[in-house]
Scaffold this active site. Structure first.
Site, PDB file in Angstrom:
ATOM      1  N   ARG A 149     -30.930   9.846 -11.268  1.00  0.00           N
ATOM      2  CA  ARG A 149     -30.714   9.726 -12.336  1.00  0.00           C
ATOM      3  C   ARG A 149     -31.800   9.404 -13.653  1.00  0.00           C
ATOM      4  O   ARG A 149     -31.074   9.101 -15.195  1.00  0.00           O
ATOM      5  CB  ARG A 149     -30.207   7.869 -11.763  1.00  0.00           C
ATOM      6  CG  ARG A 149     -28.472   8.151 -11.923  1.00  0.00           C
ATOM      7  CD  ARG A 149     -28.237   7.260 -10.887  1.00  0.00           C
ATOM      8  NE  ARG A 149     -28.595   5.415 -11.112  1.00  0.00           N
ATOM      9  CZ  ARG A 149     -28.962   4.859 -10.870  1.00  0.00           C
ATOM     10  NH1 ARG A 149     -29.099   4.434  -9.505  1.00  0.00           N
ATOM     11  NH2 ARG A 149     -28.498   3.760 -11.081  1.00  0.00           N
ATOM     12  N   ARG A 206     -24.065   9.485 -23.670  1.00  0.00           N
ATOM     13  CA  ARG A 206     -25.605   9.890 -22.691  1.00  0.00           C
ATOM     14  C   ARG A 206     -25.559  10.523 -22.530  1.00  0.00           C
ATOM     15  O   ARG A 206     -27.120  11.356 -21.732  1.00  0.00           O
ATOM     16  CB  ARG A 206     -25.294   9.414 -21.216  1.00  0.00           C
ATOM     17  CG  ARG A 206     -24.995   8.760 -20.101  1.00  0.00           C
ATOM     18  CD  ARG A 206     -25.905   8.111 -19.804  1.00  0.00           C
ATOM     19  NE  ARG A 206     -26.359   7.517 -18.442  1.00  0.00           N
ATOM     20  CZ  ARG A 206     -25.615   6.432 -17.614  1.00  0.00           C
ATOM     21  NH1 ARG A 206     -24.872   5.396 -18.272  1.00  0.00           N
ATOM     22  NH2 ARG A 206     -25.462   6.257 -16.371  1.00  0.00           N
ATOM     23  N   ARG A 253     -25.787  -1.518  -5.168  1.00  0.00           N
ATOM     24  CA  ARG A 253     -25.108  -0.909  -5.539  1.00  0.00           C
ATOM     25  C   ARG A 253     -25.543   0.770  -5.048  1.00  0.00           C
ATOM     26  O   ARG A 253     -26.111   1.010  -4.046  1.00  0.00           O
ATOM     27  CB  ARG A 253     -25.267  -0.526  -7.650  1.00  0.00           C
ATOM     28  CG  ARG A 253     -25.036  -1.050  -8.417  1.00  0.00           C
ATOM     29  CD  ARG A 253     -25.731  -1.017  -9.560  1.00  0.00           C
ATOM     30  NE  ARG A 253     -25.918   0.029 -10.161  1.00  0.00           N
ATOM     31  CZ  ARG A 253     -25.779   0.720 -11.510  1.00  0.00           C
ATOM     32  NH1 ARG A 253     -26.145  -0.376 -12.324  1.00  0.00           N
ATOM     33  NH2 ARG A 253     -25.308   2.092 -11.808  1.00  0.00           N
ATOM     34  N   ARG A 281     -32.460  -4.289  -7.536  1.00  0.00           N
ATOM     35  CA  ARG A 281     -31.482  -4.749  -8.330  1.00  0.00           C
ATOM     36  C   ARG A 281     -30.873  -5.071  -7.544  1.00  0.00           C
ATOM     37  O   ARG A 281     -29.907  -4.845  -5.862  1.00  0.00           O
ATOM     38  CB  ARG A 281     -31.293  -3.941  -8.850  1.00  0.00           C
ATOM     39  CG  ARG A 281     -29.695  -4.087  -9.574  1.00  0.00           C
ATOM     40  CD  ARG A 281     -29.680  -3.298 -11.312  1.00  0.00           C
ATOM     41  NE  ARG A 281     -29.621  -2.166 -10.840  1.00  0.00           N
ATOM     42  CZ  ARG A 281     -29.078  -1.040 -11.616  1.00  0.00           C
ATOM     43  NH1 ARG A 281     -29.642  -1.575 -12.920  1.00  0.00           N
ATOM     44  NH2 ARG A 281     -29.391   0.317 -11.647  1.00  0.00           N
TER      45      ARG A 281
HETATM   46  P1  AMP Z   1     -25.174   2.917 -14.960  1.00  0.00           P
HETATM   47  O1  AMP Z   1     -24.486   2.342 -14.959  1.00  0.00           O
HETATM   48  O2  AMP Z   1     -25.152   3.161 -16.528  1.00  0.00           O
HETATM   49  O3  AMP Z   1     -26.248   3.069 -14.547  1.00  0.00           O
HETATM   50  O4  AMP Z   1     -23.590   4.210 -14.805  1.00  0.00           O
HETATM   51  C1  AMP Z   1     -23.502   4.538 -13.448  1.00  0.00           C
HETATM   52  C2  AMP Z   1     -22.782   5.698 -13.174  1.00  0.00           C
HETATM   53  O5  AMP Z   1     -21.935   6.376 -14.277  1.00  0.00           O
HETATM   54  C3  AMP Z   1     -24.300   6.934 -13.763  1.00  0.00           C
HETATM   55  O6  AMP Z   1     -24.593   7.219 -13.063  1.00  0.00           O
HETATM   56  C4  AMP Z   1     -23.380   8.078 -14.412  1.00  0.00           C
HETATM   57  O7  AMP Z   1     -22.568   8.524 -13.258  1.00  0.00           O
HETATM   58  C5  AMP Z   1     -22.068   7.210 -14.716  1.00  0.00           C
HETATM   59  N1  AMP Z   1     -21.792   6.971 -16.060  1.00  0.00           N
HETATM   60  C6  AMP Z   1     -21.820   5.787 -16.441  1.00  0.00           C
HETATM   61  N2  AMP Z   1     -21.474   5.990 -17.950  1.00  0.00           N
HETATM   62  C7  AMP Z   1     -21.559   7.377 -18.068  1.00  0.00           C
HETATM   63  C8  AMP Z   1     -21.543   8.469 -19.342  1.00  0.00           C
HETATM   64  N3  AMP Z   1     -22.007   7.856 -20.547  1.00  0.00           N
HETATM   65  N4  AMP Z   1     -21.808   9.625 -19.125  1.00  0.00           N
HETATM   66  C9  AMP Z   1     -21.909  10.423 -17.729  1.00  0.00           C
HETATM   67  N5  AMP Z   1     -21.426   9.272 -17.019  1.00  0.00           N
HETATM   68  C10 AMP Z   1     -21.573   7.976 -16.624  1.00  0.00           C
END
Ligand code: AMP
Length: 222
Positions: A175, A96, A164, A133
């Site tokens: 985000r 990320r 969520r 979602r």
């Molecule tokens: P996601 O389901 O991929 O949208 O991830 C949800 C949340 O988890 C993100 O908004 C971040 O707070 C955290 N997160 C997930 N993957 C990462 C990553 N590779 N690096 C930092 N934070 C992460």
């Protein structure tokens, strides 16, 4: 990690929040028989289980911010060392940030990744998608609903469909901004080493899956 001389399939999936990344990643991982490693899912499971990692991550996630690179690198290193990741893996939500991408490339080498897929969906389309979602509280299946009335039970396991905690408007905006700042530049990095394939993520999910599979098949030479 031995990553250069076997038939393992190693994929990375990029895409802004709401691009359909989770859905397509699940399908691809199933198709190729490799684990779908979603760092977001892993963190949400840790929050649900109340582990030390979950306690650290919860407030950061709810605010739409990123968990530190140090924590995420520990999480991913441990996960990729699990036996089920030997035949390959699909990474969803990782890397990320630039340090995460560099660490991954150092860990597996440029030849240790077959392709990085970018599901390209414009920002205005994803905002609409994220607000509709819903996810199953039990199995994590992802749904799109047009009204609260549609959001009842999971068709797969009967679990309750919930929004969520980080799908609030403020968190979504945060985000998306972080994606543009921190993650979008990684697309250039992967393009520069010949690993990026961009796919238009607007359209019928089945057609998009077919396109993704065609690209992966070509890259892995099957
Ligand atoms: P996601 O389901 O991929 O949208 O991830 C949800 C949340 O988890 C993100 O908004 C971040 O707070 C955290 N997160 C997930 N993957 C990462 C990553 N590779 N690096 C930092 N934070 C992460």
């Amino acid at each position: 990690m031995d990553s250069n001389n076997d038939n393992a399939i190693r994929l990375v999936v990029f895409g802004r929040q709401g691009a359909g990344k989770g859905t397509q990643a699940t399908r691809l991982a199933h198709h190729y028989g490799i684990p779908h490693i979603s760092t977001g899912d892993m963190l949400r499971a840790a929050v649900k289980d109340g582990t030390e990692l979950g306690l650290k991550a919860k407030a950061i996630m709810d605010a739409g911010q990123l968990v530190s690179d140090e924590i995420m690198l520990g999480v991913i290193e441990e996960r990729l060392a699990q036996p089920d990741a030997a035949p390959g893996w699909l990474l969803d939500g990782f890397p990320r940030t630039a340090p995460q991408a560099q660490a991954l490339l150092n860990m597996v080498g440029e030849n240790g990744i077959d392709v990085a897929l970018d599901l390209d969906v414009p920002e205005d389309v994803v905002v609409d998608r994220i607000s509709s979602r819903r996810v199953c509280a039990d199995c994590g299946a992802i749904y799109s609903v047009n009204s609260e009335a549609d959001a009842s039970d999971c068709a797969k396991c009967g679990g309750r469909l919930v929004q969520r905690d980080d799908d609030t408007e403020e968190s979504i905006r945060k985000r998306l901004a972080l994606y543009n700042e921190q993650t979008a530049p990684l697309l250039e990095l992967f393009d520069g080493i010949g690993l990026l394939a961009t796919v238009n993520g607007v359209g019928e999910p089945d057609e998009i899956t077919e396109k993704l599979i065609a690209i992966v098949d070509e890259r892995i030479g099957s």
